[in-house]
Write a protein that holds these residues in place. Structure first.
Motif: not given
Length: 159
Positions: A67-68, A70-71, A74-75
């Motif tokens: 997972i990045s 950024t992801q 956000r999550s």
């Protein structure tokens, strides 16, 4: 002007009027949050050495290797400025590793280390113990309902 006298006799808890607060969701959320946080510190942080946000990061990365950043942010609803030092700390402690993406070298992917997986395993067991103790008076359906309602409140704040 005459000063009003204040009762010097201490009141019993059942004699104090809290009727306004009894119907305030935020008041009860704060009270419940305090109980949960206090017990979490005693059961989980003291043993596993992880704050709840660190467990959240390890859990999401463990379930979504690659997972990045950024992801992940956000999550979890964590701002980039806050995510950077959190990740740096977990990487420095040897619990996560960061690698450039094969598709886009500008994107950094996150992976748990074996130490991170082991630490998360311990933390999950302690969190299960923590929640089972605190929520023993609730049925499984009531627990699901509490989670659904809290998620609904959290989602309303992000719209």
């Amino acid at each position: 002007m005459e000063a009003h006298s204040v009762a010097t006799e201490p009141r019993r808890a059942d004699e104090i009027d809290t009727s306004f607060l009894d119907g305030v969701v935020g008041y009860w959320l704060r009270r419940a949050s305090h109980v949960i946080a206090t017990d979490y510190l005693a059961r989980v942080k003291e043993t596993a050495g992880l704050r709840s946000v660190q467990v959240s990061i390890l859990a999401v990365v463990g379930a979504n290797p690659g997972i990045s950043q950024t992801q992940l942010g956000r999550s979890l609803g964590v701002q980039r400025a806050n995510m950077v030092p959190l990740l740096a700390s977990l990487i420095e402690d040897g619990l996560l590793r960061r690698e450039p993406s094969d598709e886009d070298k500008r994107v950094l992917e996150l992976y748990p280390t074996s130490a991170g997986e082991a630490k998360l395993h311990v933390a999950k067991a302690l969190i299960d113990e923590h929640e089972n103790a605190l929520l023993a008076a609730l049925t499984a359906q009531e627990r699901r309902t509490v989670i659904q309602l809290l998620a609904k409140i959290a989602d309303a704040g992000t719209e």
